[in-house]
Write a protein that holds these residues in place. Structure first.
Motif, PDB file in Angstrom:
ATOM      1  N   UNK A   1     109.598   3.799   8.567  1.00 24.83           N
ATOM      2  CA  UNK A   1     110.762   2.907   8.422  1.00 24.83           C
ATOM      3  C   UNK A   1     111.464   2.712   9.765  1.00 24.83           C
ATOM      4  N   UNK A   2     111.593   3.786  10.525  1.00 22.42           N
ATOM      5  CA  UNK A   2     112.247   3.667  11.833  1.00 22.42           C
ATOM      6  C   UNK A   2     111.391   2.865  12.806  1.00 22.42           C
ATOM      7  N   UNK A   3     110.068   3.025  12.725  1.00 26.26           N
ATOM      8  CA  UNK A   3     109.191   2.219  13.575  1.00 26.26           C
ATOM      9  C   UNK A   3     109.353   0.734  13.252  1.00 26.26           C
TER      10      UNK A   3
ATOM     11  N   UNK B   1     103.230  -3.334  15.386  1.00 31.27           N
ATOM     12  CA  UNK B   1     103.502  -3.671  13.992  1.00 31.27           C
ATOM     13  C   UNK B   1     102.244  -3.499  13.143  1.00 31.27           C
ATOM     14  N   UNK B   2     101.101  -3.948  13.682  1.00 28.29           N
ATOM     15  CA  UNK B   2      99.835  -3.807  12.947  1.00 28.29           C
ATOM     16  C   UNK B   2      99.487  -2.334  12.732  1.00 28.29           C
ATOM     17  N   UNK B   3      99.641  -1.527  13.768  1.00 25.98           N
ATOM     18  CA  UNK B   3      99.327  -0.106  13.663  1.00 25.98           C
ATOM     19  C   UNK B   3     100.285   0.599  12.701  1.00 25.98           C
ATOM     20  N   UNK B   4     101.550   0.181  12.693  1.00 23.57           N
ATOM     21  CA  UNK B   4     102.521   0.800  11.784  1.00 23.57           C
ATOM     22  C   UNK B   4     102.140   0.538  10.331  1.00 23.57           C
ATOM     23  N   UNK B   5     101.749  -0.678  10.022  1.00 21.59           N
ATOM     24  CA  UNK B   5     101.344  -0.986   8.644  1.00 21.59           C
ATOM     25  C   UNK B   5     100.035  -0.280   8.297  1.00 21.59           C
ATOM     26  N   UNK B   6      99.142  -0.165   9.268  1.00 21.91           N
ATOM     27  CA  UNK B   6      97.907   0.583   9.029  1.00 21.91           C
ATOM     28  C   UNK B   6      98.221   2.052   8.754  1.00 21.91           C
ATOM     29  N   UNK B   7      99.203   2.592   9.479  1.00 20.85           N
ATOM     30  CA  UNK B   7      99.613   3.973   9.246  1.00 20.85           C
ATOM     31  C   UNK B   7     100.212   4.140   7.851  1.00 20.85           C
TER      32      UNK B   7
END
Length: 295
Positions: A227-229, A169-175
């Protein structure tokens, strides 16, 4: 959540017999029951195969029974026919070896007693058959203990998986943050290049260039992947909170995570976003290894 890995043992004794039940389980795609019992206790295998599916849904479950005490208390009986057969075979082999010029060691008393055709263990088999119900009474407790061991291991797995989901989740928001910054930088660069191209060539079609730029922007957009992540992360949280076996669903979810991470890396177009995508793939791979042990 339960793991597919565990161990349990139960011991008992009755009428001069001592026994130990052992049960081990490891991960598997389905449920595979393997049973090993001594001669005279074969009927117990059916009891185990009937009871195990009511407790476990996945994993290779190996159950074994070791029994001792029967031969010691009651002694053993020589099988006269077996003794004669073994002696005749030994004599024939010795004669054949001599004819071939080969010297072989003589047959010792220990060799004879160690042969299964010489010593009759029917006494133990008979006593096992008489104690069948007593020994079988240990099966529910054995399987329950194994289930408890798998549950304890499952609690540890849940904590590990929850931490990995949080990291994804952290990496997804960083992305997402990095992708926005990349889009702003890319827009300025593309506009400057288009303006330069329009001023340096008479054949440039501004409408066509704008169309190509729009297509390029669509190809590099990672909004859908992010969004899918996020949706997969929400699903992972739901699965970790479930009270039913989730192993198969987790296997499928890991495939979906990996697919989105691969697409994110292929569309990154920037070193910082690619680095985040690779970190995401590492966490997904670690989570897939852990989820392989979930029932």
């Amino acid at each position: 959540m339960k793991s597919m890995t565990g161990y349990a043992s139960v011991s008992g004794s009755a009428t001069g017999l001592d026994w130990v039940w052992e049960a081990r389980s490891v991960n598997a795609r389905g449920l595979d029951i393997r049973v090993r019992v001594p001669e005279g206790a074969e009927a117990l295998e059916a009891d185990i195969r009937k009871a195990a599916p009511a407790v476990f849904s996945r994993g290779t479950v190996s159950v074994s029974l070791r029994v001792s005490g029967g031969e010691v208390e009651g002694g053993f009986t020589l099988n006269s026919d077996g003794v004669q057969s073994v002696l005749a075979a030994a004599l024939s082999l010795e004669q054949s070896a001599l004819q071939a010029g080969v010297n072989i060691a003589p047959l010792s008393l220990g060799d004879l007693l160690g042969h299964r055709m010489v010593v009759d263990h029917g006494r133990l088999a008979d006593r096992l058959a008489k104690c069948r119900d007593t020994i079988a009474a240990d099966i529910p407790g054995l399987l329950a203990d194994l289930d408890a061991a798998r549950a304890a291991e499952g609690d540890k797995l849940r904590a590990i998986l929850a931490a990995q989901v949080a990291e994804m989740a952290r990496l997804t928001e960083a992305a997402a943050t990095t992708a926005e910054a990349r889009a702003a930088r890319a827009g300025d660069v593309l506009r400057a290049r288009v303006q330069t191209l329009l001023h340096t060539t008479e054949r440039a079609d501004e409408a066509r260039l704008q169309q190509e730029l729009a297509l390029l922007a669509v190809k590099s957009d990672v909004t859908e992947e992010l969004d899918r992540l996020r949706a997969h992360i929400a699903t992972a949280h739901e699965l970790l909170a479930a009270t039913v076996p989730i192993g198969r669903k987790l296997d499928f979810l890991m495939q979906e995570f990996n697919r989105e991470a691969n697409t994110l890396c292929s569309k990154a177009g920037a070193a910082d976003l690619t680095a985040i995508g690779l970190d995401l793939k590492v966490v997904i791979d670690q989570m897939r290894e852990q989820s392989a042990n979930v029932e």
